[in-house]
Design a protein around this motif. Structure first.
Motif, PDB file in Angstrom:
ATOM      1  N   ALA A  76       0.833  -1.203   0.000  1.00  0.00           N
ATOM      2  CA  ALA A  76       0.000   0.000   0.000  1.00  0.00           C
ATOM      3  C   ALA A  76       0.868   1.254   0.000  1.00  0.00           C
ATOM      4  O   ALA A  76       0.616   2.196  -0.760  1.00  0.00           O
ATOM      5  CB  ALA A  76      -0.951  -0.004   1.196  1.00  0.00           C
ATOM      6  N   ILE A  98      -8.591  -4.208   7.042  1.00  0.00           N
ATOM      7  CA  ILE A  98      -8.719  -3.521   5.760  1.00  0.00           C
ATOM      8  C   ILE A  98      -7.519  -2.604   5.557  1.00  0.00           C
ATOM      9  O   ILE A  98      -7.192  -1.806   6.432  1.00  0.00           O
ATOM     10  CB  ILE A  98     -10.020  -2.693   5.716  1.00  0.00           C
ATOM     11  N   GLY A 100      -6.231   0.018   2.573  1.00  0.00           N
ATOM     12  CA  GLY A 100      -6.551   0.648   1.296  1.00  0.00           C
ATOM     13  C   GLY A 100      -5.609   1.799   1.010  1.00  0.00           C
ATOM     14  O   GLY A 100      -5.033   2.381   1.923  1.00  0.00           O
ATOM     15  N   SER A 151     -10.514   0.524  -3.623  1.00  0.00           N
ATOM     16  CA  SER A 151     -10.600   1.255  -2.360  1.00  0.00           C
ATOM     17  C   SER A 151     -11.477   2.491  -2.523  1.00  0.00           C
ATOM     18  O   SER A 151     -11.475   3.116  -3.587  1.00  0.00           O
ATOM     19  CB  SER A 151      -9.195   1.693  -1.934  1.00  0.00           C
ATOM     20  N   GLU A 157      -7.815  -1.950  -2.353  1.00  0.00           N
ATOM     21  CA  GLU A 157      -8.199  -2.250  -0.969  1.00  0.00           C
ATOM     22  C   GLU A 157      -8.090  -3.751  -0.781  1.00  0.00           C
ATOM     23  O   GLU A 157      -8.607  -4.530  -1.586  1.00  0.00           O
ATOM     24  CB  GLU A 157      -9.624  -1.800  -0.683  1.00  0.00           C
ATOM     25  N   ARG A 159      -8.993  -6.698   1.827  1.00  0.00           N
ATOM     26  CA  ARG A 159      -9.871  -7.005   2.958  1.00  0.00           C
ATOM     27  C   ARG A 159      -9.610  -8.447   3.386  1.00  0.00           C
ATOM     28  O   ARG A 159      -9.795  -9.367   2.598  1.00  0.00           O
ATOM     29  CB  ARG A 159     -11.328  -6.832   2.579  1.00  0.00           C
TER      30      ARG A 159
END
Length: 166
Positions: A76, A98, A100, A151, A157, A159
């Protein structure tokens, strides 16, 4: 190639040893990992937001939770333009982790490919394309699942979800 093969075998061995019934306090782990990532080139240029209750736990031993979460945060930070958001929340009977970002994201075909072991969508940079695959395998070994989506920030994103015991 040899390093990638070795990393893959070590990851498969580690996943086979995931301890059942273990849990880790999420907030201190995430804060420690973010403190490390913020010292990297990618981490220095992005802001991190964190939404996690102090009592939240992840259903993994600490080492396994760090091995799952570390690559997600690194990816990320590397792909974000300016922002990475991390959350641990309970949704119904599920605990959700999560991560994102506001980077370019992936289309649906790329998302399917990205979680395959050894798949690399960015041909430059470091790594061997194992991070998302290892995270998925750790999630599955702990009776969870990992999904990739767009995201709300615009990028990718990730999850990871587990059903909570009654």
């Amino acid at each position: 190639a040899m390093r990638a093969a070795l990393d893959g075998e070590l990851a498969r061995t580690r996943i086979s040893l995931v301890s059942e019934g273990r849990s880790t306090a999420a907030l201190p782990l995430i804060e420690r990992l973010l403190a490390v990532i913020e010292q990297t080139g990618a981490g220095e240029r992005v802001a991190f937001s964190l939404a996690c209750d102090e009592s939240a736990t992840l259903p993994l031993a600490s080492d396994d939770a760090a091995e799952l979460l570390g690559p997600l945060l690194e990816n990320a930070a590397r792909h974000a333009r300016r922002l990475v958001h991390v959350a641990v929340e309970t949704v119904g009977d599920r605990r959700m982790l999560i991560v994102g970002d506001d980077g370019p994201g992936l289309d649906s075909a790329q998302r399917d490919e990205a979680i395959l072991r050894g798949a690399r969508l960015d041909s430059g940079g470091e790594g061997h394309g194992l991070g998302l695959a290892i995270a998925r395998e750790l999630a599955e070994a702990s009776r969870g699942d990992l999904a990739l989506a767009r995201s709300p920030l615009g990028g990718l994103e990730v999850r990871v979800g587990w059903t909570l015991s009654a």
